[in-house]
Design an enzyme around this catalytic site. Structure first.
Site, PDB file in Angstrom:
ATOM      1  CG  ASN A  26      -1.718   1.918   8.114  1.00  0.00           C
ATOM      2  OD1 ASN A  26      -0.462   1.364   8.747  1.00  0.00           O
ATOM      3  ND2 ASN A  26      -0.952   2.569   6.995  1.00  0.00           N
ATOM      4  CB  SER A  57      -0.786  -0.281   2.074  1.00  0.00           C
ATOM      5  OG  SER A  57      -1.491   0.685   1.962  1.00  0.00           O
ATOM      6  N   GLY A 105       1.770  11.091   4.994  1.00  0.00           N
ATOM      7  CA  GLY A 105       0.500  10.854   5.586  1.00  0.00           C
ATOM      8  C   GLY A 105      -0.099  10.683   4.868  1.00  0.00           C
ATOM      9  CG  ASN A 132      -3.297  -0.212   4.161  1.00  0.00           C
ATOM     10  OD1 ASN A 132      -3.701   1.266   3.962  1.00  0.00           O
ATOM     11  ND2 ASN A 132      -3.002  -1.034   3.866  1.00  0.00           N
ATOM     12  CB  THR A 134      10.879   0.688  -1.292  1.00  0.00           C
ATOM     13  OG1 THR A 134      10.325   1.072  -0.475  1.00  0.00           O
ATOM     14  CG2 THR A 134      11.761   1.805  -1.833  1.00  0.00           C
ATOM     15  CB  CYS A 180       0.167   4.855   8.795  1.00  0.00           C
ATOM     16  SG  CYS A 180       0.915   6.235   8.108  1.00  0.00           S
ATOM     17  CG  ASN A 235       6.998   7.491   3.298  1.00  0.00           C
ATOM     18  OD1 ASN A 235       5.836   7.251   3.648  1.00  0.00           O
ATOM     19  ND2 ASN A 235       7.261   5.898   3.510  1.00  0.00           N
ATOM     20  N   GLY A 267      12.120  -0.417   2.268  1.00  0.00           N
ATOM     21  CA  GLY A 267      13.583  -1.115   1.420  1.00  0.00           C
ATOM     22  C   GLY A 267      14.588  -1.710   2.124  1.00  0.00           C
ATOM     23  N   GLY A 318       8.458  -5.719   3.811  1.00  0.00           N
ATOM     24  CA  GLY A 318      10.074  -4.435   3.999  1.00  0.00           C
ATOM     25  C   GLY A 318      11.030  -5.393   2.701  1.00  0.00           C
TER      26      GLY A 318
HETATM   27  C1  LIG Z   1       5.807   6.573   0.316  1.00  0.00           C
HETATM   28  C2  LIG Z   1       5.030   5.262   0.515  1.00  0.00           C
HETATM   29  C3  LIG Z   1       3.987   5.104   0.960  1.00  0.00           C
HETATM   30  C4  LIG Z   1       3.432   4.071   2.158  1.00  0.00           C
HETATM   31  N1  LIG Z   1       2.127   4.129   2.802  1.00  0.00           N
HETATM   32  C5  LIG Z   1       1.509   3.262   3.175  1.00  0.00           C
HETATM   33  C6  LIG Z   1      -0.220   3.097   3.091  1.00  0.00           C
HETATM   34  O1  LIG Z   1      -1.073   4.356   2.534  1.00  0.00           O
HETATM   35  N2  LIG Z   1      -0.512   2.130   3.941  1.00  0.00           N
HETATM   36  C7  LIG Z   1       0.512   1.064   4.807  1.00  0.00           C
HETATM   37  O2  LIG Z   1      -0.327   0.068   5.011  1.00  0.00           O
HETATM   38  N3  LIG Z   1       1.607   1.552   4.308  1.00  0.00           N
HETATM   39  C8  LIG Z   1       2.434   2.842   3.192  1.00  0.00           C
HETATM   40  N4  LIG Z   1       3.336   2.360   3.493  1.00  0.00           N
HETATM   41  C9  LIG Z   1       4.259   0.823   3.644  1.00  0.00           C
HETATM   42  C10 LIG Z   1       4.502   0.177   2.741  1.00  0.00           C
HETATM   43  O3  LIG Z   1       3.407  -0.776   2.353  1.00  0.00           O
HETATM   44  C11 LIG Z   1       5.774  -1.088   3.119  1.00  0.00           C
HETATM   45  O4  LIG Z   1       5.037  -2.026   4.151  1.00  0.00           O
HETATM   46  C12 LIG Z   1       6.770  -0.477   3.795  1.00  0.00           C
HETATM   47  O5  LIG Z   1       7.309   0.128   2.648  1.00  0.00           O
HETATM   48  C13 LIG Z   1       7.496  -1.933   3.644  1.00  0.00           C
HETATM   49  O6  LIG Z   1       7.531  -2.539   2.703  1.00  0.00           O
HETATM   50  P1  LIG Z   1       9.423  -2.199   1.166  1.00  0.00           P
HETATM   51  O7  LIG Z   1      10.427  -2.258   2.148  1.00  0.00           O
HETATM   52  O8  LIG Z   1       9.008  -3.077   0.279  1.00  0.00           O
HETATM   53  O9  LIG Z   1       8.606  -0.651   0.842  1.00  0.00           O
HETATM   54  C14 LIG Z   1       4.096   3.356   2.505  1.00  0.00           C
HETATM   55  C15 LIG Z   1       5.336   3.338   2.087  1.00  0.00           C
HETATM   56  C16 LIG Z   1       5.959   4.054   1.566  1.00  0.00           C
HETATM   57  C17 LIG Z   1       7.537   3.631   0.745  1.00  0.00           C
END
Ligand SMILES: Cc1cc2nc3c(=O)[nH]c(=O)nc-3n(C[C@H](O)[C@H](O)[C@H](O)COP(=O)(O)O)c2cc1C
Length: 318
Positions: free
Chosen positions: A126, A20, A71, A98, A266, A129, A68, A217, A243
Site C-alpha cells: 500500500n 485490504s 489510520g 497488505n 466496502t 493510504c 474512513n 464504495g 473500487g
Molecule cells: C475501512 C477501510 C479500511 C481500509 N484499509 C485499507 C488498508 O489497510 N490497506 C489498503 O491498501 N487499503 C485499505 N482500504 C481500501 C480498500 O481496500 C479498497 O481499495 C477501497 O476501499 C476501494 O474499494 P471499495 O470501494 O470496494 O471499498 C480500506 C478501505 C476501507 C473502507
C-alpha cells in the site's frame, strides 16, 4: 467453467479477492462462509509494529460512499505471523499480506521479515493510504519513488508475488503504472480510496477526527473504472481492480475493462457474504453467455471497441 486468474507468478483459482482493511484478517468472516472458496484474501494493512490508528470518529457514511480515516490500526507483522496466520493456514485460498511503511526502510524491513518467514502467497504494498501522516501517500506522488521502492522490494521478496496498490489521487495514472511494471512487480492494484471530507453544517465540526478521509464504495466506481481503463489500454501489466464493487456485474465490468482480478471492499460492510455472492453470480453469468473461461472476458470491452490491450498482445497467456 475455468475461473482461474494469473497475476504474474501469482495464480488464483478464481479472480475474487478481498479488499485490504475491509475483511479483517480473514478469519473473522469464517462464521459467514467458507473463505477458502475465494481466490484469495488480502489481509488488513500490516506495519512493522503495532499501530493504534486514528482516534474516533474515523468512519462516516456519505451518499453512495463511505469515508474512513482508520489510520492503519493493526497488530504489526510479527504478531500477525504469531497469532493470525496460523488460523489461516490450511485455507484453500491465497493469503496476500497488505503492508504499509512510514518510509522506504520500513517497507524494506517488513519485506525482509516476510521473505525470511515465507508461508504467504503474495504481498500487496500500500503506497496509497490517505490516512497516515507519513509513509505511503508521499511515495505515491512520484513515479520515480514508486519505481525505486518496487525494484527494492522485488529483490527482497525474491519469488514471492508482489503487487503495488496505487493511489488514484494523481492526475495521470499511466506513469505510475509504468513505474510499477519497470520495477518488476507482478501486478498493480488500482486503486485505493479518494481523498474526501464530510462536515456537520449545524455544529461546523468535521465528521472525521482527522477531517480528511478516504472515500470508497459505489460513488468511486466510475472514476476507478476510468483509471483501470487508462492503465489497461496503455501498460502491459496485470491489473487487480478495486473500487465500488457491490455485485457481480460491477466485478465483470472491471474484468471487461482489462482487470484480471477484483477486490471486494466496502461491500463487505453491507453484506459479509458479498465476495461469495459475487463469485457465484459471475460464474452463472459467464455460463449463461456461453463462456468457458473468465479469461475470455478479460479486456473484452477493449477488444470489442478496437482499443489497445497490451497485456494480450504478442499472444501473451493471461
Ligand atoms: C475501512 C477501510 C479500511 C481500509 N484499509 C485499507 C488498508 O489497510 N490497506 C489498503 O491498501 N487499503 C485499505 N482500504 C481500501 C480498500 O481496500 C479498497 O481499495 C477501497 O476501499 C476501494 O474499494 P471499495 O470501494 O470496494 O471499498 C480500506 C478501505 C476501507 C473502507
Amino acid at each position: 467453467m475455468d475461473l482461474s486468474a494469473k497475476i504474474g507468478r501469482l495464480e488464483l483459482k478464481n479472480p475474487i479477492l478481498t479488499g485490504s482493511g475491509t475483511f479483517g484478517y480473514g478469519i473473522e468472516f469464517e462464521e459467514y462462509f467458507d473463505i477458502g472458496l475465494l481466490g484469495g484474501i488480502v489481509v488488513k494493512g500490516l506495519s512493522l509494529r503495532y499501530k493504534e490508528g486514528n482516534p474516533p470518529p474515523r468512519i462516516c457514511e456519505t451518499p453512495c460512499g463511505l469515508l474512513n480515516s482508520i489510520g492503519l490500526q493493526n497488530v504489526g507483522i510479527e504478531k500477525f505471523y504469531e497469532e493470525k496466520l496460523p488460523l489461516l493456514r490450511g485455507k484453500d485460498c491465497r493469503i496476500i499480506l497488505n503492508i504499509l511503511g512510514d518510509d522506504f526502510l520500513e517497507y524494506e524491513k517488513i519485506c525482509e521479515f516476510i521473505a525470511g518467514r515465507g508461508e504467504v502467497d503474495g504481498v500487496e504494498v500500500n503506497v496509497s493510504c490517505p490516512n497516515v501522516k507519513k509513509g505511503g501517500i508521499h511515495i505515491s506522488k512520484s513515479p520515480d519513488a514508486i519505481f525505486s521502492l518496487t525494484e527494492k522490494l522485488r529483490k527482497i521478496l525474491d519469488d514471492i508475488p508482489l503487487l503495488i496498490k496505487l493511489s488514484p489521487n494523481v492526475s495521470d495514472i499511466v506513469p505510475f503504472v509504468e513505474a510499477v511494471k519497470d520495477g518488476g512487480a507482478d501486478g498493480v492494484t488500482l486503486s485505493n480510496t479518494y481523498l474526501g471530507i464530510a462536515i456537520d453544517l449545524d455544529t461546523l465540526s468535521p465528521k472525521l477526527s482527522q477531517i480528511k478521509g478516504g472515500l470508497s464504495g459505489p460513488a468511486i466506481k466510475p472514476i476507478s473504472q476510468r483509471i483501470v481503463f487508462e492503465s489497461a489500454s496503455s501498460v502491459d501489466i496485470p491489473i487487480v481492480a478495486s473500487g465500488g464493487i457491490l455485485n457481480f456485474r460491477d466485478a465483470l465490468e472491471y474484468i471487461a475493462l482489462g482487470a484480471v482480478a477484483v477486490e471486494i471492499g466496502t461491500a463487505n460492510f453491507l453484506n459479509p457474504e458479498s465476495p461469495l455472492k459475487i463469485l457465484k453470480g459471475m460464474e452463472n453469468y459467464l455460463k449463461e453467455r456461453g463462456h468457458t473461461s473468465v479469461r475470455d472476458f478479460t479486456g473484452i470491452f477493449l477488444k470489442k471497441n478496437g482499443i489497445n490491450f497490451p497485456l494480450l498482445e504478442d499472444g501473451d497467456d493471461i
